[in-house]
Every structure is written in structure tokens, then in C-alpha cells.
Enzyme design. Structure first.
Site, PDB file in Angstrom:
ATOM      1  N   ASP A  29       0.869  -1.257  -0.076  1.00 11.04           N
ATOM      2  CA  ASP A  29      -0.129  -0.012  -0.138  1.00 11.04           C
ATOM      3  C   ASP A  29       0.859   1.246   0.083  1.00 11.04           C
ATOM      4  O   ASP A  29       2.194   1.186  -0.699  1.00 11.04           O
ATOM      5  CB  ASP A  29      -0.885  -0.035   1.138  1.00 11.04           C
ATOM      6  CG  ASP A  29      -2.259   0.434   1.000  1.00 11.04           C
ATOM      7  OD1 ASP A  29      -2.660   1.753   0.640  1.00 11.04           O
ATOM      8  OD2 ASP A  29      -3.147  -0.302   0.864  1.00 11.04           O
ATOM      9  N   HIS A  61      -3.571   6.006   3.102  1.00  7.65           N
ATOM     10  CA  HIS A  61      -4.508   4.896   2.773  1.00  7.65           C
ATOM     11  C   HIS A  61      -3.909   3.543   3.565  1.00  7.65           C
ATOM     12  O   HIS A  61      -4.731   2.749   4.175  1.00  7.65           O
ATOM     13  CB  HIS A  61      -4.528   4.658   1.227  1.00  7.65           C
ATOM     14  CG  HIS A  61      -5.407   3.620   0.769  1.00  7.65           C
ATOM     15  ND1 HIS A  61      -5.116   2.272   0.818  1.00  7.65           N
ATOM     16  CD2 HIS A  61      -6.545   3.804   0.267  1.00  7.65           C
ATOM     17  CE1 HIS A  61      -6.020   1.532   0.317  1.00  7.65           C
ATOM     18  NE2 HIS A  61      -6.806   2.450  -0.162  1.00  7.65           N
ATOM     19  N   SER A 246     -11.267  -1.284  -0.806  1.00 12.87           N
ATOM     20  CA  SER A 246      -9.924  -1.214   0.066  1.00 12.87           C
ATOM     21  C   SER A 246     -10.218  -1.407   1.462  1.00 12.87           C
ATOM     22  O   SER A 246      -9.319  -1.786   2.168  1.00 12.87           O
ATOM     23  CB  SER A 246      -9.247   0.195  -0.188  1.00 12.87           C
ATOM     24  OG  SER A 246      -8.726   0.470  -1.538  1.00 12.87           O
TER      25      SER A 246
END
Length: 301
Positions: A29, A61, A246
Site C-alpha cells: 500500500d 491509505h 480497499s
């Protein structure tokens, strides 16, 4: 997160002290911020963009995903807890501050995992990123072959279905792989904001372009999930809200960490079979829900 955990019937595991302790989860990520909720459980970090050795996340994120998997709730007095608050976290920074990344960095991250899986006790790989399955990104692509090589090494690979739904054949690569566990969103009927764009019915749908296997295999909540804020030092807020597949994906990865703590001898194929046998049918089309929604209570029974 508590609402999401309750939705997939995961609160009972924590009451029984099943926390994913000792299970290593690798996360490809944007990196990871040393958040209070991670305690001392960030065992490994590799930066494929700037080669920094100290963990960081200039997007947020990756930290949010890591919090869904293994946040302890330390900064919220236990109110915002991840699925497997005792698991170990291994972060591979393959995406930049805008959430973009090169194929070469993702491939390097996957190769790093294979080389270091025993060193860090990695059992699960979470990939909450993907690309449109267009020409050059199909089942025979190097990205799909690479995630399948990780699977063949005995690791459980959990991949996001992507946010390009609701049309058919909108699963992103590498989620189109026949081997990996692809995760869609069970509550995408809610209007949410994903990377600044308002979306509804966004979860990627099957079938894949190359075959008619069930994709995604499983769904979990992904809309308005509260988890660790990787930019908390700038915003002075330990938690943030994000939406998308996600967020659904690490809910499943965390549940698998709970399962592997309880039954560490399970192979990745056996994990996949147990997931299939324990899902709740939501009545959605197969191309949306696959086997159904994650049910942690059934999974651990």
C-alpha cells in the site's frame, strides 16, 4: 469499525481473546505511520519509492488499511479496534502520496514478501490496490502470475475487487486471479466519497473476462469505515473515515488472521474453503456477493 465488526459477527472472537496474535500480515500500500494503535507490532517495513528505513505513510491509505486489520484501539480507549488487534504488521510501501504506483514496485514488493515470509512470520498478504483488467492486465499478465506465485508459496493472498462497479466484468487486476481471495463491498448501496468522488454501487463485479469463475469470492462492509489516520500528526485526529473495497479487503484479512491463530496448521486452500462454507447469503447476485458476506463466528466455529 465496531459496526463493521458487529456486521460480520466478529466481536465474539475478541471476547474469547482471539486476536490474531503471532500472525504476520503483509500490506502492499502507501506505507504505514507508527500509530499508537499498532503498539510495537510493526515488524517490517520496506520502501520501494524512496528507500527510507523508518516507517511512514504520506497518503494515509495504507495506515487506514493496517488499522482495519490490526489496530488495537489504544488511542480511542478501545472504541475503535481492528479485526485482529494482536497480529503483526509488515508494510510494503509501493504507492506514492497520491496513491499511485508502478507495476515494477508492486512486483518488487511481492518478491520481497516471498523472500522474507519466514523471517517475519507472514501468513497473509493484503492488496487493497488494483488496475483495470484491460489489455496487458488479464489473467496471463505478470501481475496475476506474481500474486499467484505468492499464493503457491503457501500464503493467503486477499485482494480488493476494485471500485469500478456496478457493471459486469469490473473486477480489477490482480483480483481476477483464479487463486487469490477477492473481496467486494457488501454495503456499497450507500453513497460514499472515494478519493474525492461520490460513488454508489461501486464494488467491482464479476465474472472475469477470461473465465466465469465466481468473483468476488466474498464481501464485507466497506462504506464509511473508521480506522487509523496515517496523517494524524498533521490533522491532530487519530482516526479517519474511508470507503471502498480497499476497506472491505482488510476486514477479511483480519478475520483470516483470527482463524490462523486458532488453527495455524491450515493451508491457504483450506482457509479459502472455510470462508466459502461460512458466508452469509445476502440475496445479491453472484457477480456481486460471490459466496456471500463474511461471518467470523461461523468461520471460527
Amino acid at each position: 469499525m465496531l459496526h463493521a465488526i458487529a456486521t460480520v459477527h466478529g466481536e465474539g472472537a475478541h471476547k474469547k481473546k482471539i486476536t490474531g496474535k503471532g500472525i504476520g500480515v503483509a500490506i502492499l500500500d502507501t506505507g504505514i505511520t507508527p500509530h499508537p494503535d499498532f503498539d510495537n507490532r510493526i515488524l517490517g517495513f520496506c520502501d520501494f519509492l524512496k528507500n527510507r528505513s523508518i516507517p511512514y505513510d504520506d497518503n494515509g491509505h495504507g495506515t487506514h488499511v493496517a488499522g482495519i486489520i490490526g489496530g488495537s484501539g489504544a488511542a480511542s480507549e478501545g472504541k475503535i479496534v481492528g479485526m485482529a488487534p494482536g497480529c503483526n504488521l509488515i508494510s510494503l510501501k509501493v504507492l506514492d502520496r497520491k496513491g499511485n504506483g508502478s507495476l515494477s514496485n508492486v512486483l518488487s514488493g511481492l518478491n520481497w514478501i516471498i523472500k522474507n515470509k519466514d523471517r517475519y512470520g507472514i501468513r497473509i498478504v493484503n492488496i487493497s490496490v488494483g488496475a483495470l483488467a484491460k489489455k496487458g492486465m488479464g489473467e496471463d499478465s505478470i501481475l496475476v502470475r506474481s500474486v499467484e506465485e505468492v499464493w503457491d508459496q503457501g500464503l493467503v493472498v486477499v485482494v480488493a475487487a476494485g471500485n469500478l462497479g456496478p457493471g459486469q466484468s469490473t473486477i480489477t487486476t490482480p483480483g481476477i486471479s483464479r487463486k487469490v481471495i477477492t473481496v467486494g463491498c457488501s454495503d456499497d448501496a450507500k453513497m460514499v466519497e472515494v478519493f474525492g468522488t461520490k460513488m454508489v454501487h461501486y464494488s467491482g463485479r464479476g465474472p472475469t473476462r477470461d473465465c466465469c469463475i465466481v468473483k468476488p469470492e466474498i464481501v464485507a462492509p466497506g462504506s464509511n469505515i473508521i480506522s487509523c489516520n496515517g496523517l494524524y500528526q498533521k490533522t491532530h485526529n487519530y482516526y479517519a473515515v474511508k470507503s471502498g473495497t480497499s476497506m472491505s479487503t482488510p476486514i477479511v484479512s483480519g478475520a483470516i488472521a483470527l482463524l490462523l491463530e486458532k488453527q495455524p496448521w491450515l493451508t491457504n486452500a483450506e482457509v479459502k474453503l472455510k470462508l466459502r462454507e461460512s458466508c452469509d447469503d445476502l440475496g445479491f447476485a453472484k457477480c456481486h456477493q460471490g459466496w456471500g458476506q463474511l461471518n467470523v463466528k461461523k468461520l471460527l466455529s
